[in-house]
Write a protein that holds these residues in place. Structure first.
Motif, PDB file in Angstrom:
ATOM      1  N   VAL A  20       0.870  -1.179   0.000  1.00  0.00           N
ATOM      2  CA  VAL A  20       0.000   0.000   0.000  1.00  0.00           C
ATOM      3  C   VAL A  20       0.903   1.223   0.000  1.00  0.00           C
ATOM      4  CG1 VAL A  20      -1.783   1.286   1.230  1.00  0.00           C
ATOM      5  CG2 VAL A  20      -1.735  -1.203   1.380  1.00  0.00           C
ATOM      6  N   CYS A  21       0.762   2.065  -1.001  1.00  0.00           N
ATOM      7  CA  CYS A  21       1.564   3.279  -1.042  1.00  0.00           C
ATOM      8  C   CYS A  21       1.101   4.216   0.069  1.00  0.00           C
ATOM      9  CB  CYS A  21       1.468   3.966  -2.397  1.00  0.00           C
ATOM     10  SG  CYS A  21       2.350   5.544  -2.409  1.00  0.00           S
ATOM     11  N   LYS A  22       2.039   4.692   0.865  1.00  0.00           N
ATOM     12  CA  LYS A  22       1.662   5.526   2.014  1.00  0.00           C
ATOM     13  C   LYS A  22       1.262   6.938   1.611  1.00  0.00           C
ATOM     14  CE  LYS A  22       4.078   3.243   5.808  1.00  0.00           C
ATOM     15  NZ  LYS A  22       5.020   2.326   5.112  1.00  0.00           N
ATOM     16  N   SER A  23       1.536   7.311   0.365  1.00  0.00           N
ATOM     17  CA  SER A  23       1.145   8.651  -0.083  1.00  0.00           C
ATOM     18  C   SER A  23      -0.181   8.659  -0.816  1.00  0.00           C
ATOM     19  CB  SER A  23       2.205   9.242  -1.011  1.00  0.00           C
ATOM     20  OG  SER A  23       3.460   9.229  -0.405  1.00  0.00           O
ATOM     21  N   CYS A  24      -0.341   7.762  -1.790  1.00  0.00           N
ATOM     22  CA  CYS A  24      -1.556   7.824  -2.613  1.00  0.00           C
ATOM     23  C   CYS A  24      -2.564   6.750  -2.235  1.00  0.00           C
ATOM     24  CB  CYS A  24      -1.205   7.721  -4.098  1.00  0.00           C
ATOM     25  SG  CYS A  24      -0.693   6.073  -4.619  1.00  0.00           S
ATOM     26  N   GLY A  25      -2.160   5.787  -1.432  1.00  0.00           N
ATOM     27  CA  GLY A  25      -3.096   4.773  -0.962  1.00  0.00           C
ATOM     28  C   GLY A  25      -3.357   3.638  -1.931  1.00  0.00           C
ATOM     29  N   GLN A  38       1.655   1.420 -13.511  1.00  0.00           N
ATOM     30  CA  GLN A  38       0.312   1.927 -13.260  1.00  0.00           C
ATOM     31  C   GLN A  38       0.299   2.783 -11.993  1.00  0.00           C
ATOM     32  OE1 GLN A  38      -2.824  -0.988 -12.632  1.00  0.00           O
ATOM     33  NE2 GLN A  38      -3.456  -0.697 -14.763  1.00  0.00           N
ATOM     34  N   HIS A  39       1.026   2.301 -10.986  1.00  0.00           N
ATOM     35  CA  HIS A  39       1.103   3.047  -9.739  1.00  0.00           C
ATOM     36  C   HIS A  39       1.780   4.401  -9.953  1.00  0.00           C
ATOM     37  CE1 HIS A  39       3.399   4.102  -5.959  1.00  0.00           C
ATOM     38  NE2 HIS A  39       2.152   4.459  -5.743  1.00  0.00           N
ATOM     39  N   ALA A  40       2.885   4.405 -10.682  1.00  0.00           N
ATOM     40  CA  ALA A  40       3.613   5.660 -10.896  1.00  0.00           C
ATOM     41  C   ALA A  40       2.703   6.705 -11.538  1.00  0.00           C
ATOM     42  CB  ALA A  40       4.845   5.404 -11.763  1.00  0.00           C
ATOM     43  N   TYR A  42      -0.705   6.784 -11.535  1.00  0.00           N
ATOM     44  CA  TYR A  42      -1.775   7.157 -10.618  1.00  0.00           C
ATOM     45  C   TYR A  42      -1.243   8.071  -9.515  1.00  0.00           C
ATOM     46  CZ  TYR A  42      -5.440   6.741  -7.117  1.00  0.00           C
ATOM     47  OH  TYR A  42      -6.407   7.020  -6.188  1.00  0.00           O
ATOM     48  N   HIS A  43      -0.129   7.659  -8.947  1.00  0.00           N
ATOM     49  CA  HIS A  43       0.508   8.379  -7.848  1.00  0.00           C
ATOM     50  C   HIS A  43       0.692   9.854  -8.198  1.00  0.00           C
ATOM     51  CE1 HIS A  43       3.224   8.399  -4.280  1.00  0.00           C
ATOM     52  NE2 HIS A  43       3.789   9.403  -4.936  1.00  0.00           N
ATOM     53  N   HIS A  44       1.268  10.095  -9.366  1.00  0.00           N
ATOM     54  CA  HIS A  44       1.556  11.462  -9.782  1.00  0.00           C
ATOM     55  C   HIS A  44       0.252  12.261  -9.942  1.00  0.00           C
ATOM     56  CE1 HIS A  44       3.658  14.772 -11.600  1.00  0.00           C
ATOM     57  NE2 HIS A  44       2.714  14.786 -12.546  1.00  0.00           N
TER      58      HIS A  44
HETATM   59 ZN    ZN Z   1       1.610   6.066  -4.559  1.00  0.00          ZN
END
Ligand code: ZN
Ligand code: ACO
Length: 223
Positions: A20-25, A38-40, A42-44
């Motif tokens: 679980v990414c602690k910044s974007c969830g 995909q995460h990179a 979404y995260h941005h």
């Molecule tokens: Zn993230």
């Protein structure tokens, strides 16, 4: 036979490696390059969307130990409207809502909960309404065995009741849920929607609630 084994192993690894990414969830498999990409993306997009730099003219309507609530009205400066649009887009894609045009765009009130980390972690969009339909108690009964498949198929009464304020969206950032942010947004809305009065829970209605939304609304309206 080989393919079958492979599938089982893959599924196992995917579950095992879930992060679980602690910044974007976002929940993703760190071991999968596809998931990583995909995460990179979404995260941005997500962090840009919820970033709150502070505005010269901001309407702070409530302050708390862990953040504040800012109200945005239709004729506010374009930077405020743009932020609301960006947040709504993230919320709508999470909820699977199509872009819906508000009925009275010049009467919409948007409440943003801003965290101490200068992020929009909660959003409530409200509009004036004149009537609502009560959700009848579920389940919809034994004669409709498929009701479990469609989580939004609440049965509504066809008798309208008068209402004043419709909540068209309520959303809290995944990693900040169950900290009473939604509750504080609705409390603030009731206080601010109509000048000089505090709306009762009978006067507000949640439109097309999700399962989360319904659990929250039930709890909120009973307490
Ligand atoms: Zn993230
Ligand atoms: N399950 C069970 N009870 C819940 C849940 C849940 N998922 N969420 C809230 N509650 C109840 C609890 O009793 C809670 O009190 P407690 O934590 O002391 O037990 C009480 O409601 C108050 O909850 P808050 O902490 O104020 O709610 P939160 O800030 O977590 O936000 C929300 C709730 C907005 C529904 C959040 O889960 C969310 O953003 N979900 C995804 C988006 C969504 O589905 N939004 C509703 C769409 S419907 C609409 O927009 C009209």
């Amino acid at each position: 036979k080989e393919t079958k084994d492979q599938l089982v192993i893959d599924a196992g690894q995917k579950h095992f490696g879930a992060t679980v990414c602690k910044s974007c969830g976002m929940i993703y498999a760190a071991s999968s390059p596809e998931d990583g990409l995909q995460h990179a993306q979404y995260h941005h997009r997500f962090l840009e969307g919820i970033k709150y730099t502070g505005w010269k003219k901001e309407r702070v309507v409530a302050e708390f130990w862990d953040g504040k609530i800012v109200l945005v009205l239709p004729h506010d400066p374009s930077y405020a409207i743009k932020k609301v649009e960006d947040v709504q887009e993230l919320v709508d894609s999470e909820l699977g809502f199509q872009q819906v045009v508000p009925r009275c765009p010049n009467k919409t009130k948007t409440f943003l909960f801003i965290s101490d980390e200068k992020r929009v972690v909660g959003c409530l969009i409200a509009e004036p309404i004149t009537q609502a339909f009560r959700v009848l108690s579920e389940p919809t009964g034994p004669e409709s065995p498929t009701s479990g498949e469609c989580h939004r198929a609440w049965q509504c009464s066809d008798v309208p009741v008068p209402a004043v304020c419709g909540i068209s969206r309520i959303w809290v950032f995944r990693l900040k849920r169950r900290k009473r942010i939604a509750r504080r947004l609705v409390d603030t809305l009731r206080n601010r929607f109509m000048f000089g009065c505090f709306l009762s829970t009978d006067e507000i209605a949640f439109s097309d609630p999700t399962p989360d939304g319904k659990l929250f609304a039930t709890k909120y309206c009973n307490t």
